[in-house]
Design an enzyme around this catalytic site. Structure first.
Site, mmCIF file in Angstrom:
data_model
loop_
_atom_site.group_PDB
_atom_site.id
_atom_site.type_symbol
_atom_site.label_atom_id
_atom_site.label_comp_id
_atom_site.label_asym_id
_atom_site.label_seq_id
_atom_site.Cartn_x
_atom_site.Cartn_y
_atom_site.Cartn_z
ATOM 1 N N ARG A 35 27.581 12.395 -127.278
ATOM 2 C CA ARG A 35 27.710 11.298 -128.059
ATOM 3 C C ARG A 35 28.727 10.244 -127.389
ATOM 4 O O ARG A 35 29.568 10.414 -126.688
ATOM 5 C CB ARG A 35 28.265 11.523 -129.444
ATOM 6 N N SER A 126 23.699 11.659 -134.924
ATOM 7 C CA SER A 126 23.596 12.299 -136.172
ATOM 8 C C SER A 126 24.081 11.253 -137.452
ATOM 9 O O SER A 126 23.641 10.210 -137.879
ATOM 10 C CB SER A 126 24.636 13.442 -136.036
ATOM 11 N N HIS A 127 25.350 11.426 -137.953
ATOM 12 C CA HIS A 127 26.122 10.495 -138.772
ATOM 13 C C HIS A 127 27.045 9.682 -138.114
ATOM 14 O O HIS A 127 27.752 8.896 -139.031
ATOM 15 C CB HIS A 127 26.795 11.538 -139.651
ATOM 16 N N LYS A 136 20.949 16.193 -128.814
ATOM 17 C CA LYS A 136 21.287 17.713 -128.905
ATOM 18 C C LYS A 136 20.129 18.302 -128.248
ATOM 19 O O LYS A 136 19.085 17.963 -128.210
ATOM 20 C CB LYS A 136 20.804 17.708 -130.713
ATOM 21 N N ASP A 271 22.053 12.999 -144.259
ATOM 22 C CA ASP A 271 22.778 12.316 -143.147
ATOM 23 C C ASP A 271 21.535 11.738 -142.124
ATOM 24 O O ASP A 271 20.302 11.946 -142.322
ATOM 25 C CB ASP A 271 23.727 12.993 -142.260
ATOM 26 N N ASP A 273 20.217 12.128 -139.239
ATOM 27 C CA ASP A 273 19.174 13.045 -138.561
ATOM 28 C C ASP A 273 18.779 14.250 -139.421
ATOM 29 O O ASP A 273 18.033 15.230 -138.820
ATOM 30 C CB ASP A 273 19.395 13.479 -137.196
ATOM 31 N N ASP A 275 20.146 16.966 -140.679
ATOM 32 C CA ASP A 275 20.543 18.276 -140.479
ATOM 33 C C ASP A 275 21.711 18.598 -141.438
ATOM 34 O O ASP A 275 21.893 19.727 -141.671
ATOM 35 C CB ASP A 275 20.990 18.662 -139.020
ATOM 36 N N ARG A 276 22.278 17.664 -142.331
ATOM 37 C CA ARG A 276 23.321 17.541 -143.288
ATOM 38 C C ARG A 276 22.803 17.493 -144.524
ATOM 39 O O ARG A 276 22.120 16.399 -144.759
ATOM 40 C CB ARG A 276 24.594 17.194 -142.794
ATOM 41 N N HIS A 364 26.414 20.956 -143.347
ATOM 42 C CA HIS A 364 25.311 21.982 -142.485
ATOM 43 C C HIS A 364 25.101 23.240 -143.260
ATOM 44 O O HIS A 364 26.060 24.042 -143.389
ATOM 45 C CB HIS A 364 25.870 22.529 -141.193
#
Length: 508
Positions: A35, A126-127, A136, A271, A273, A275-276, A364
């Site tokens: 990132r 992501s966030h 990822k 979030d 993407d 995943d959370r 997650h």
């Protein structure tokens, strides 16, 4: 394959020259992903270099001359350019490519199980804020992390430069969203009948946060029979309505108001993407990820026979999680394990131990029970809705908040993030650990009974605990606290802040 078509990417590459290492941003290669800020740290050239290096790594690991890689991206405005450059690097390294397009990270993981590529990649931060982006990555069905991530960074330094030429990668386009939606709906075929038995609509507000969840989760939930109120479903990488992080209180305000306005049973937020997951109950109160994990763990343990059963499902969480979670899992007949924070680290630990379920405070949630073993905010939303619907239909509860009835009441904080330069994070945590060890040895107050150092430093007191660790995804330190009452909670926070002030004052 009916859901695929062939196309040529617009990216073109040069096969001459090599990258210089002097200004190469090795720091963007973190513990379990990559990132940085677009155009200054994560550029199209760097993306190309990462794709080339990843392709070389895949070829070495899977021992095939032309490995197949699935590639997805999030909604950030620069994700298409980074994806094209990344795929060009993969192509130069000898890889074949499946382009998943814009999709949630969990669907990229899903592709590794459904489509059988040799590796997978997701372009996402992501966030993180809109100006950031990253990657990822995984080989086979496992995400790469730790030393492999650092190795990838070193390999990328020797990549050829990204420049126009006469080579364009050919890719196979896959409609991964349709494949995923059909499978998830097919896994919950009894839910529509359960919802009919309840005798009233079960209303859920879904805040996709202008991320990748909008084209996926509302459709799944509607097809299963829930009444859905959508918020911010249109993907927009500027995230114009709120920051795409459901752990931030300000990011949940719009969802809270929508729950009240709609009289909804529950509200979920994803979030950037997807995943959370973040969740608010019918009263607009936050239920953090560790307590969502407890709701799911109870359900899995009960299905395995509970305290009197022969099986004791293993549930994994992390150093930021409430002690209540670990105690309650053991009380109900499961086994509990505390581990390091990080999606790749927890997935690896699940695979090593055969755990049924895992989760983090951040939302997650990882499912090996009835699923593939990775973190998926979309699937988590469906599983939580299933637990709620079954409990309603059985008459055990009348509202979502009652799923936590009987859980001991404690006082805790959300994640507290303190800005800290990347170059200082490790040294500061080391000094905090030294200070806490001295404090414990000298029997000073508040009395430290135990120090857990598997990830940062968690000091256990008589009435609770405090934690400080460094984030692997952002330039921040993360603190969290828990206590049996508010005065103790305040005192633990003051104690940790005093130690942090002392060690940072001694910094050179």
């Amino acid at each position: 394959m009916s859901s695929a078509r062939m196309t040529s990417s617009g990216s073109r590459i040069s096969m001459e020259g090599s990258m210089t290492g002097a200004d190469f941003p090795q720091h963007i290669f973190r513990a379990y992903d990559i990132r940085g800020t677009y155009e200054t740290e994560v550029t199209d050239s760097i993306s190309f270099a990462i794709g080339w290096a990843f392709g070389r790594m895949i070829r070495e690991r899977v021992e095939t001359s032309s490995p197949l890689v699935s590639v997805g991206m999030d909604a950030r405005l620069h994700s298409p350019a980074l994806k094209d450059a990344f795929m060009a690097g993969l192509h130069l390294a000898g890889c074949r490519i499946m382009d998943l397009g814009l999709c949630p990270s969990p669907l990229t993981y899903y592709s590794a199980f459904k489509l059988g590529p040799d590796a997978f990649a997701m372009i996402t931060a992501s966030h993180n804020p809109p100006e950031d982006n990253g990657f990822k990555l995984g080989i086979g069905r496992d995400t790469i992390h730790s030393e492999d991530m650092q190795l990838l960074g070193r390999m990328a330094r020797s990549a050829p430069p990204f420049a126009p030429a006469e080579v364009t990668p050919e890719v196979e386009e896959i409609d991964i969203i349709s494949l995923y939606v059909e499978e998830i709906v097919g896994r919950f075929t009894d839910l529509p009948e359960i919802l009919t038995d309840i005798g009233r609509p079960v209303k859920i507000v879904i805040d996709s946060g202008n991320g990748t969840a909008g084209p996926v989760l509302p459709e799944i939930m509607r097809r299963l029979g829930f009444e859905i109120v959508e918020m911010f479903s249109e993907p927009d990488g500027r995230f114009p309505n709120h920051h795409p992080d459901p752990t931030l209180p300000e990011a949940m305000e719009a969802l809270r108001e929508a729950i009240r306005a709609a009289g909804a049973d529950v509200g979920v937020a994803l979030d950037g993407d997807a995943d959370r997951i973040g969740l608010l109950d019918e009263n607009g109160n936050v239920i953090w990820g560790d307590m969502l994990l407890l709701i799911l763990a109870r359900d899995i343990i009960e299905a395995a026979g509970g305290r009197g059963g022969d099986e004791h499902p293993l549930i994994i969480s992390e150093v930021k999680a409430s002690q209540v979670l670990y105690d309650e899992v053991e009380k109900y007949g499961g086994s509990a394990l505390m581990w390091k924070t990080g999606h790749s680290l927890i997935k690896a630990k699940m695979k090593e131990t055969g755990a049924a379920l895992a989760g983090e405070v951040s939302g997650h949630l990882f499912f090996a029970d009835r699923y593939y073993g990775y973190d998926d905010g979309l699937y988590a939303a469906v599983r939580l809705a299933e637990v709620y619907a079954r409990s309603l239909a059985s008459g055990k509860i009348t509202s979502f908040s009652q799923l936590l009835d009987g859980v001991p009441k404690v006082f805790n904080t959300p994640e507290i993030r303190i800005p800290c330069p990347e170059t200082e994070k490790t040294r500061i945590i080391s000094r905090v650990a030294e200070a806490l060890a001295r404090h414990k040895k000298d029997n000073e107050k508040p009395a430290v009974r135990r120090i857990v150092d598997i990830d940062g430093v968690r000091a256990v007191f008589d009435g609770g605990w405090g934690l400080v660790r460094f984030s692997n995804t952002q330039p921040v330190l993360v603190m969290r606290f828990e206590a049996r009452d508010q005065p103790l909670l305040d005192s633990y926070q003051s104690f940790f802040r005093h130690i942090l002030a002392e060690v940072t004052e001694r910094s050179p």
